[in-house]
Design a protein around this motif. Structure first.
Motif, PDB file in Angstrom:
ATOM      1  N   LYS A   1       3.766  -1.538  -5.574  1.00  0.00           N
ATOM      2  CA  LYS A   1       3.219  -2.397  -6.626  1.00  0.00           C
ATOM      3  C   LYS A   1       1.727  -2.093  -6.743  1.00  0.00           C
ATOM      4  O   LYS A   1       1.098  -1.627  -5.783  1.00  0.00           O
ATOM      5  CB  LYS A   1       3.406  -3.871  -6.267  1.00  0.00           C
ATOM      6  CG  LYS A   1       4.842  -4.313  -6.274  1.00  0.00           C
ATOM      7  CD  LYS A   1       4.937  -5.790  -5.982  1.00  0.00           C
ATOM      8  CE  LYS A   1       6.377  -6.237  -5.996  1.00  0.00           C
ATOM      9  NZ  LYS A   1       6.510  -7.647  -5.630  1.00  0.00           N
ATOM     10  N   PRO A   2       1.146  -2.364  -7.909  1.00  0.00           N
ATOM     11  CA  PRO A   2      -0.297  -2.140  -8.064  1.00  0.00           C
ATOM     12  C   PRO A   2      -1.097  -2.830  -6.961  1.00  0.00           C
ATOM     13  O   PRO A   2      -0.809  -3.951  -6.573  1.00  0.00           O
ATOM     14  CB  PRO A   2      -0.600  -2.749  -9.436  1.00  0.00           C
ATOM     15  CG  PRO A   2       0.693  -2.593 -10.179  1.00  0.00           C
ATOM     16  CD  PRO A   2       1.765  -2.845  -9.144  1.00  0.00           C
ATOM     17  N   GLY A   3      -2.082  -2.097  -6.437  1.00  0.00           N
ATOM     18  CA  GLY A   3      -2.932  -2.609  -5.369  1.00  0.00           C
ATOM     19  C   GLY A   3      -2.508  -2.166  -3.979  1.00  0.00           C
ATOM     20  O   GLY A   3      -3.258  -2.327  -3.024  1.00  0.00           O
ATOM     21  N   ASP A   4      -1.307  -1.603  -3.852  1.00  0.00           N
ATOM     22  CA  ASP A   4      -0.841  -1.119  -2.546  1.00  0.00           C
ATOM     23  C   ASP A   4      -1.609   0.138  -2.151  1.00  0.00           C
ATOM     24  O   ASP A   4      -2.027   0.921  -3.006  1.00  0.00           O
ATOM     25  CB  ASP A   4       0.657  -0.787  -2.587  1.00  0.00           C
ATOM     26  CG  ASP A   4       1.540  -2.015  -2.704  1.00  0.00           C
ATOM     27  OD1 ASP A   4       1.059  -3.131  -2.407  1.00  0.00           O
ATOM     28  OD2 ASP A   4       2.709  -1.852  -3.095  1.00  0.00           O
ATOM     29  N   LEU A   5      -1.770   0.323  -0.852  1.00  0.00           N
ATOM     30  CA  LEU A   5      -2.372   1.551  -0.343  1.00  0.00           C
ATOM     31  C   LEU A   5      -1.283   2.592  -0.159  1.00  0.00           C
ATOM     32  O   LEU A   5      -0.208   2.289   0.362  1.00  0.00           O
ATOM     33  CB  LEU A   5      -3.066   1.303   0.998  1.00  0.00           C
ATOM     34  CG  LEU A   5      -4.240   0.337   0.999  1.00  0.00           C
ATOM     35  CD1 LEU A   5      -4.853   0.255   2.392  1.00  0.00           C
ATOM     36  CD2 LEU A   5      -5.278   0.744  -0.012  1.00  0.00           C
ATOM     37  N   VAL A   6      -1.554   3.824  -0.596  1.00  0.00           N
ATOM     38  CA  VAL A   6      -0.620   4.930  -0.417  1.00  0.00           C
ATOM     39  C   VAL A   6      -1.288   5.969   0.475  1.00  0.00           C
ATOM     40  O   VAL A   6      -2.473   6.263   0.319  1.00  0.00           O
ATOM     41  CB  VAL A   6      -0.170   5.535  -1.763  1.00  0.00           C
ATOM     42  CG1 VAL A   6       0.767   4.569  -2.482  1.00  0.00           C
ATOM     43  CG2 VAL A   6      -1.352   5.879  -2.658  1.00  0.00           C
ATOM     44  N   PHE A   7      -0.511   6.512   1.419  1.00  0.00           N
ATOM     45  CA  PHE A   7      -1.051   7.416   2.425  1.00  0.00           C
ATOM     46  C   PHE A   7      -0.364   8.772   2.359  1.00  0.00           C
ATOM     47  O   PHE A   7       0.826   8.869   2.069  1.00  0.00           O
ATOM     48  CB  PHE A   7      -0.877   6.822   3.827  1.00  0.00           C
ATOM     49  CG  PHE A   7      -1.652   5.554   4.020  1.00  0.00           C
ATOM     50  CD1 PHE A   7      -2.975   5.602   4.425  1.00  0.00           C
ATOM     51  CD2 PHE A   7      -1.071   4.333   3.775  1.00  0.00           C
ATOM     52  CE1 PHE A   7      -3.713   4.435   4.585  1.00  0.00           C
ATOM     53  CE2 PHE A   7      -1.793   3.156   3.934  1.00  0.00           C
ATOM     54  CZ  PHE A   7      -3.113   3.216   4.338  1.00  0.00           C
ATOM     55  N   PHE A   8      -1.153   9.800   2.676  1.00  0.00           N
ATOM     56  CA  PHE A   8      -0.676  11.172   2.595  1.00  0.00           C
ATOM     57  C   PHE A   8      -1.162  11.966   3.796  1.00  0.00           C
ATOM     58  O   PHE A   8      -2.196  11.660   4.389  1.00  0.00           O
ATOM     59  CB  PHE A   8      -1.210  11.834   1.316  1.00  0.00           C
ATOM     60  CG  PHE A   8      -0.844  11.080   0.072  1.00  0.00           C
ATOM     61  CD1 PHE A   8       0.334  11.363  -0.604  1.00  0.00           C
ATOM     62  CD2 PHE A   8      -1.664  10.074  -0.418  1.00  0.00           C
ATOM     63  CE1 PHE A   8       0.681  10.645  -1.747  1.00  0.00           C
ATOM     64  CE2 PHE A   8      -1.323   9.359  -1.555  1.00  0.00           C
ATOM     65  CZ  PHE A   8      -0.152   9.652  -2.223  1.00  0.00           C
ATOM     66  N   ASN A   9      -0.421  13.013   4.114  1.00  0.00           N
ATOM     67  CA  ASN A   9      -0.796  13.962   5.150  1.00  0.00           C
ATOM     68  C   ASN A   9      -1.387  15.175   4.437  1.00  0.00           C
ATOM     69  O   ASN A   9      -0.655  16.043   3.974  1.00  0.00           O
ATOM     70  CB  ASN A   9       0.437  14.356   5.969  1.00  0.00           C
ATOM     71  CG  ASN A   9       0.136  15.386   7.028  1.00  0.00           C
ATOM     72  OD1 ASN A   9      -0.874  16.076   6.994  1.00  0.00           O
ATOM     73  ND2 ASN A   9       1.038  15.508   7.974  1.00  0.00           N
TER      74      ASN A   9
ATOM     75  N   ASN B   1       3.115   9.843   3.149  1.00  0.00           N
ATOM     76  CA  ASN B   1       3.393   9.326   4.495  1.00  0.00           C
ATOM     77  C   ASN B   1       3.891   7.893   4.512  1.00  0.00           C
ATOM     78  O   ASN B   1       4.424   7.440   5.514  1.00  0.00           O
ATOM     79  CB  ASN B   1       2.135   9.309   5.352  1.00  0.00           C
ATOM     80  CG  ASN B   1       1.820  10.629   5.987  1.00  0.00           C
ATOM     81  OD1 ASN B   1       0.663  10.979   6.043  1.00  0.00           O
ATOM     82  ND2 ASN B   1       2.797  11.366   6.459  1.00  0.00           N
ATOM     83  N   GLY B   2       3.616   7.157   3.462  1.00  0.00           N
ATOM     84  CA  GLY B   2       4.010   5.756   3.442  1.00  0.00           C
ATOM     85  C   GLY B   2       3.005   4.918   2.689  1.00  0.00           C
ATOM     86  O   GLY B   2       2.042   5.428   2.124  1.00  0.00           O
ATOM     87  N   ALA B   3       3.254   3.620   2.697  1.00  0.00           N
ATOM     88  CA  ALA B   3       2.405   2.696   1.954  1.00  0.00           C
ATOM     89  C   ALA B   3       2.303   1.381   2.708  1.00  0.00           C
ATOM     90  O   ALA B   3       3.185   1.030   3.502  1.00  0.00           O
ATOM     91  CB  ALA B   3       2.971   2.475   0.558  1.00  0.00           C
ATOM     92  N   ARG B   4       1.233   0.665   2.437  1.00  0.00           N
ATOM     93  CA  ARG B   4       0.999  -0.648   3.042  1.00  0.00           C
ATOM     94  C   ARG B   4       0.582  -1.610   1.939  1.00  0.00           C
ATOM     95  O   ARG B   4      -0.153  -1.249   1.028  1.00  0.00           O
ATOM     96  CB  ARG B   4      -0.117  -0.582   4.085  1.00  0.00           C
ATOM     97  CG  ARG B   4       0.115   0.434   5.186  1.00  0.00           C
ATOM     98  CD  ARG B   4       1.264   0.117   6.055  1.00  0.00           C
ATOM     99  NE  ARG B   4       0.877  -0.815   7.091  1.00  0.00           N
ATOM    100  CZ  ARG B   4       1.673  -1.147   8.086  1.00  0.00           C
ATOM    101  NH1 ARG B   4       2.864  -0.647   8.192  1.00  0.00           N
ATOM    102  NH2 ARG B   4       1.273  -2.002   8.984  1.00  0.00           N
ATOM    103  N   ARG B   5       1.031  -2.843   2.075  1.00  0.00           N
ATOM    104  CA  ARG B   5       0.646  -3.894   1.133  1.00  0.00           C
ATOM    105  C   ARG B   5      -0.290  -4.857   1.842  1.00  0.00           C
ATOM    106  O   ARG B   5       0.065  -5.479   2.834  1.00  0.00           O
ATOM    107  CB  ARG B   5       1.884  -4.621   0.617  1.00  0.00           C
ATOM    108  CG  ARG B   5       1.514  -5.725  -0.371  1.00  0.00           C
ATOM    109  CD  ARG B   5       2.695  -6.154  -1.224  1.00  0.00           C
ATOM    110  NE  ARG B   5       3.171  -5.021  -1.997  1.00  0.00           N
ATOM    111  CZ  ARG B   5       4.462  -4.784  -2.243  1.00  0.00           C
ATOM    112  NH1 ARG B   5       5.384  -5.591  -1.781  1.00  0.00           N
ATOM    113  NH2 ARG B   5       4.814  -3.726  -2.950  1.00  0.00           N
TER     114      ARG B   5
END
Length: 181
Positions: free
Chosen positions: A109-117, A160-164
């Protein structure tokens, strides 16, 4: 009760001279403060997206934490969260990846952090999800803060994943911040 909500309630209760043991007045004070905060900010997620878009075009600078001199990926994210909703985040993407609620790609959802390697290690890059498959980030040397599509080959392979960290709801009964774990 979530830690952030508890601290907010305690702060407002103490500022009004109420005892921390007076549960009902503190709860009423907290509910009023939370409703006021939500009406002032609207949706925390909307504020994050709006704030993130204000940084488009800011140049990348390794270790950068100021839009005046340049931002790296985590510098962008910490500026957005601080200026949009007053939440101070850790300095690095890997530290940010330990916060909030873990969510799947399909739950974004908007505002979530998205992570990458991007540097052969997990959580080495972070961006803010905007919605509609897009995210904003500070890419790399020579680049500028820009919007990318998460399903593009490069980003899709490195996701890699996401965090809310925020709840996009605007009802007064819900807090704009989720528990930071």
């Amino acid at each position: 009760m979530q830690i952030s909500r508890l601290l907010l309630a305690l702060t407002f209760a103490l500022s009004l001279g109420q005892s921390a043991h007076a549960d009902e007045p503190a709860q009423a004070t907290f509910a009023a403060a939370e409703a006021s905060m939500l009406s002032e900010y609207g949706s925390a997620a909307e504020q994050l997206v709006d704030q993130a878009l204000e940084y488009l075009g800011v140049r990348y600078r390794f270790g950068g934490t100021s839009p005046d001199t340049g931002l790296d990926c985590s510098g962008l994210v910490l500026n957005v969260f601080r200026n949009a909703i007053g939440l101070d985040l850790p300095r690095t993407a890997s530290e940010m990846a330990k916060l909030g609620d873990k969510i799947g790609r399909q739950e974004l959802k908007p505002g979530d952090l998205v992570f990458f390697n991007t540097m052969r290690r997990t959580f080495s890059h972070v961006g803010i999800y905007l919605g509609d498959g897009k995210f904003v980030h500070a890419p790399s040397r020579g680049g500028k803060v820009r919007i990318e599509t998460i399903s593009d080959g490069y980003w899709s392979k490195r996701f890699n994943g996401a965090r809310r960290l925020v709840d996009g709801a605007t009802e007064a009964s819900q807090s704009p911040l989720t528990a930071l774990r």
